[in-house]
Each structure stands twice: as C-alpha cells, then as structure tokens.
Design an enzyme around this catalytic site. Structure first.
Site, mmCIF file in Angstrom:
data_model
loop_
_atom_site.group_PDB
_atom_site.id
_atom_site.type_symbol
_atom_site.label_atom_id
_atom_site.label_comp_id
_atom_site.label_asym_id
_atom_site.label_seq_id
_atom_site.Cartn_x
_atom_site.Cartn_y
_atom_site.Cartn_z
ATOM 1 N N LYS A 1 -13.611 28.219 -12.388
ATOM 2 C CA LYS A 1 -12.322 28.309 -11.665
ATOM 3 C C LYS A 1 -12.232 29.405 -10.615
ATOM 4 O O LYS A 1 -11.130 29.760 -10.198
ATOM 5 C CB LYS A 1 -11.200 28.500 -12.683
ATOM 6 C CG LYS A 1 -11.361 29.748 -13.516
ATOM 7 C CD LYS A 1 -10.142 30.069 -14.344
ATOM 8 C CE LYS A 1 -10.322 31.388 -15.042
ATOM 9 N NZ LYS A 1 -9.164 31.835 -15.771
ATOM 10 N N SER B 1 -5.017 21.602 -11.171
ATOM 11 C CA SER B 1 -4.556 22.839 -10.551
ATOM 12 C C SER B 1 -3.753 22.520 -9.300
ATOM 13 O O SER B 1 -4.040 21.528 -8.604
ATOM 14 C CB SER B 1 -5.777 23.671 -10.161
ATOM 15 O OG SER B 1 -5.403 24.713 -9.287
ATOM 16 N N TYR C 1 -14.026 24.288 -5.291
ATOM 17 C CA TYR C 1 -13.326 24.307 -6.580
ATOM 18 C C TYR C 1 -12.196 23.271 -6.568
ATOM 19 O O TYR C 1 -12.087 22.408 -7.450
ATOM 20 C CB TYR C 1 -12.777 25.711 -6.842
ATOM 21 C CG TYR C 1 -11.698 25.757 -7.897
ATOM 22 C CD1 TYR C 1 -11.973 25.397 -9.211
ATOM 23 C CD2 TYR C 1 -10.388 26.143 -7.571
ATOM 24 C CE1 TYR C 1 -10.970 25.417 -10.178
ATOM 25 C CE2 TYR C 1 -9.392 26.165 -8.528
ATOM 26 C CZ TYR C 1 -9.685 25.799 -9.822
ATOM 27 O OH TYR C 1 -8.697 25.816 -10.770
ATOM 28 N N LYS D 1 -11.704 19.552 -8.602
ATOM 29 C CA LYS D 1 -10.539 19.178 -9.417
ATOM 30 C C LYS D 1 -9.962 17.839 -8.931
ATOM 31 O O LYS D 1 -9.609 16.980 -9.727
ATOM 32 C CB LYS D 1 -9.461 20.265 -9.336
ATOM 33 C CG LYS D 1 -9.794 21.530 -10.109
ATOM 34 C CD LYS D 1 -9.658 21.301 -11.615
ATOM 35 C CE LYS D 1 -9.947 22.554 -12.408
ATOM 36 N NZ LYS D 1 -10.030 22.320 -13.859
ATOM 37 N N PHE E 1 0.235 25.867 -11.761
ATOM 38 C CA PHE E 1 0.470 26.804 -10.661
ATOM 39 C C PHE E 1 -0.208 28.135 -11.048
ATOM 40 O O PHE E 1 -1.418 28.151 -11.240
ATOM 41 C CB PHE E 1 1.957 26.824 -10.273
ATOM 42 C CG PHE E 1 2.232 25.621 -9.396
ATOM 43 C CD1 PHE E 1 2.206 24.328 -9.926
ATOM 44 C CD2 PHE E 1 2.390 25.749 -8.028
ATOM 45 C CE1 PHE E 1 2.346 23.204 -9.106
ATOM 46 C CE2 PHE E 1 2.541 24.634 -7.200
ATOM 47 C CZ PHE E 1 2.519 23.370 -7.743
#
Ligand code: UFG
Length: 350
Positions: A88, A128, A152, A156, A185
């Site tokens: 992440k 995310s 990243y 996702k 968030f």
C-alpha cells in the site's frame, strides 16, 4: 447464526486486519487470520488474544501461493473472505510496479481461484479512495470517474474490475458471487485498549503516524507538505476515519453479503464525509494529548491532491452504517497506542 461462520481475513495481522478480527469476533463470527507477516508482527496475535480473551486462529502464508491457500481452505469452512492483504505504499509502487501488480492483483486472482474451488463466493475487498485519483468534485461519490494516478491505485482498480467481471459472469448461474469493494479514505486511530494500532516500519509515509512519532520525540518536527493549496488554510484536506468505524463498515457489508442469495458486485465508500486539513489534524492531536508539535512547512509532495473526502451516503443508505467517532477520538486513541509502544520499547531497552 453468525456463530456458524468462519471468516478468512487475509492480512489479518495488519493495521486494519487486526481491528477487523476484533470486530468480527465481537459480532459473533470466527475470524481466521491469514498473513505472511511481511509487513506486520506476529506479536499482534498475542495482543488480539488478550483483547478478545480467547485464542485466535492463525495461518501463515502468501496470497500468491495457491497451494498454501488450498491447505487453509481444506482445514476450515469459510462463510466468506475479507481480502485485506496487499502492498500500500504509493512511492514503492512507482519504483516496483511488478510487486504491486503481483501481490495486489495476482494475489487476488489466486485467492478467487481457490475460493471458487472450495465453493466460497462471498468476498469483501479492501479497496481505496486512491481509485478515484484526482477527483474534481467533492465530496466523492462511488460513481465518480475512476482514474488512479499510480501503480498502487491502478492495481486496486484492476482488482475491482476483475471482481465486477467475476460477479457478472456468475450472476445468472447457479453459483453467484457476492462481492463488496470497500473504498477506504484515510484510516487512522487505534484500538481503545492501546494494544494494537498502526506500526509503520521505518519512517512513516502518512500524516498521523508521523505526527505521533514527533510527539514522542522520535522525529524532530512534522513536515507539512505545502501550505498554498486552495483550501481553508492552505494545507491538504483529507477524510480521516477511525479504524474502529472502518471495520464496523466491513461487518455491515459482510452481513449484507451473507444475507442475500443473488449475485452482486457493489462498491461502497468508507469515509466520515468530513474533510480535515493538516493543520486541523495537528490541532486535534495537540488538544487530545497536550503536546506541542513543531511544524516545518516544506514543498508539496509530488502526486498529492489539495482535497479528497467521501460522500458516504450510499453506505449509510444500503448498509445502515456510518462513521461515529470524531477526529479527537482518533487522536486520543493514536496517542494511547503510541505511548504504550514507547513504554514497551523502553522496557525492552532496560
Ligand atoms: N502530510 C504532511 N506531512 C506528512 C505526511 C502527510 O503534510 O509527513 C499531508 C499530505 O500532504 C496530505 C495529508 O497529510 O495532505 C494526508 O497524507 P497521508 O500520507 O496521511 O495520506 P494520503 O491521503 O496521501 O494517502 C492515503 C493513503 C494512500 C492512498 C491515499 C488515497 O495512505 O494509501 O490516501 O486514497 F493512496
């Protein structure tokens, strides 16, 4: 009865995973942690057991390893999977995209293959707000354009697309998938016991862990990344959500997945719906702790947006969930956790 369900939590020893394990156990489910401990500590398990006053089932393995997953699925009877394992860090994803596509995307493919083999088709996915990229309209609804700005975020989004395709392919058939993508968030805070929280390795990338390390004297000052954004006070605005609220959102989504029989893929924003600037976060932290935080304004961080906050009304309407804890609650809990960690480190040094 919820008792009947074992829930696999990939990444269950991580920051959000460990809090989810508590929320699941407290809601009557039986969580099973699956983690490779590449970015978490095995000591988390003992602390979870202290909080829950019972044993926590743990399986060690990598989500990219179907053989390891198969062994775990053969030993348990899962009602659903919460898939949180993943990488992440935005900057790391830029320098090592293969790692991000491999773990985040490849790991989800192998997990879904094994789930299908074992007939487990209820899945919560840890997505995310990064999938929105630089959104132009605030607050951000789930229908906002999806244009992530780094590997990243793209990894996702690719997982979300895979999961939507999976649900739609099986929708009409006898074996429908029910899948929730939960778009987080900015999760912060820690468990109220002070026993578990976020433990970044090395220098923290994120605001709140950094702030907490300045407060205990491990770092000299908080670097404020830019104070000339077009926001209330010139600093970046984000939607901070207490991790305890975030995991309650997972339990609400899980109930929905388990209750229904029709195939479904649905994305929900998990945010508070409130924006707070860097300076407002610092002020809340100072209020909650009585510490003064030295600040140093530096250049904007490349890739940062001025503001980003959620419209969380879909989750409220459809899941009956909303965030309840304030920024001050988040800071109080972070501080309790940070102090406890410092005290433990000191004891180890003696
Ligand atoms: N900030 C500072 N100083 C710091 C760290 C951060 O001023 O030392 C500022 C940032 O510029 C930003 C705000 O504090 O305005 C929050 O920054 P974080 O790094 O805590 O969080 P981000 O919003 O940048 O990132 C988070 C997640 C990412 C995710 C992103 C978008 O950490 O994984 O939200 O969803 F990609």
């Amino acid at each position: 009865m919820a008792e009947a369900f074992e829930i696999l939590v990939t990444g269950g020893a991580g920051f959000i995973g460990s809090h989810l394990v508590i929320a699941l156990a407290e809601s009557g489910y039986r969580p099973v942690v699956f983690d490779d401990f590449s970015n978490s500590s095995p000591s988390v398990i003992g602390r979870l057991e202290r909080i829950l006053e019972r044993q926590v089932a743990v399986e060690t393995g990598d989500v990219r390893d179907p053989a390891a997953l198969r062994r775990v699925f053969a030993r348990h009877q899962f009602g659903a999977v919460a898939h949180l394992a993943g990488r992440k860090a935005v900057a790391e994803s830029v320098s090592d995209p293969l790692l991000y596509y491999g773990v985040n995307f490849g790991g989800t493919v192998s997990l879904c293959e094994v789930m299908a083999e074992f007939g487990v088709r209820r899945l919560l996915f840890s997505s995310s707000a990064t999938v929105y990229g630089a959104a132009s309209v605030m607050p951000i609804t789930e229908d906002a354009p999806l244009r992530p700005a780094n590997p990243y975020g793209r990894s996702k989004l690719m997982v979300e697309q895979l999961l939507a395709d999976l649900a739609s392919a099986a929708r009409a058939g006898p074996r429908p998938w029910r899948i929730a993508a939960l778009r987080y968030f900015n999760p912060v805070g820690a468990h109220e016991s002070g026993l578990i929280g976020e433990e970044p390795a090395g220098e923290p990338d994120n605001l709140v862990p950094y702030l907490a390390q300045v407060a205990i004297g491990r770092r000299p000052a908080l670097k404020v990344f830019g104070n000339r954004y077009v926001t209330r006070d010139g600093t970046g605005v984000r939607d901070y959500i207490h991790v305890a609220d975030l995991v309650e959102g997972h339990v609400a989504a899980l109930r929905q997945l388990l209750a229904g029989t029709a195939g479904e893929y649905r994305a929900w924003n998990l945010g508070s719906g409130l924006g707070a600037s860097v300076l407002e976060v610092v002020a809340a932290f100072e209020r909650a702790t009585g510490c003064q935080i030295p600040l140093q304004v530096v250049a904007e961080r490349p890739g940062d947006v001025a503001e980003c906050w959620a419209d969380p009304r879909r989750a409220e309407r459809e899941l009956g969930w909303r965030a309840r804890r304030s920024l001050d609650d988040m800071m109080t809990d972070v501080w309790r956790w940070q102090q406890r960690q410092r005290d433990e480190e000191r004891r180890c040094d003696e």
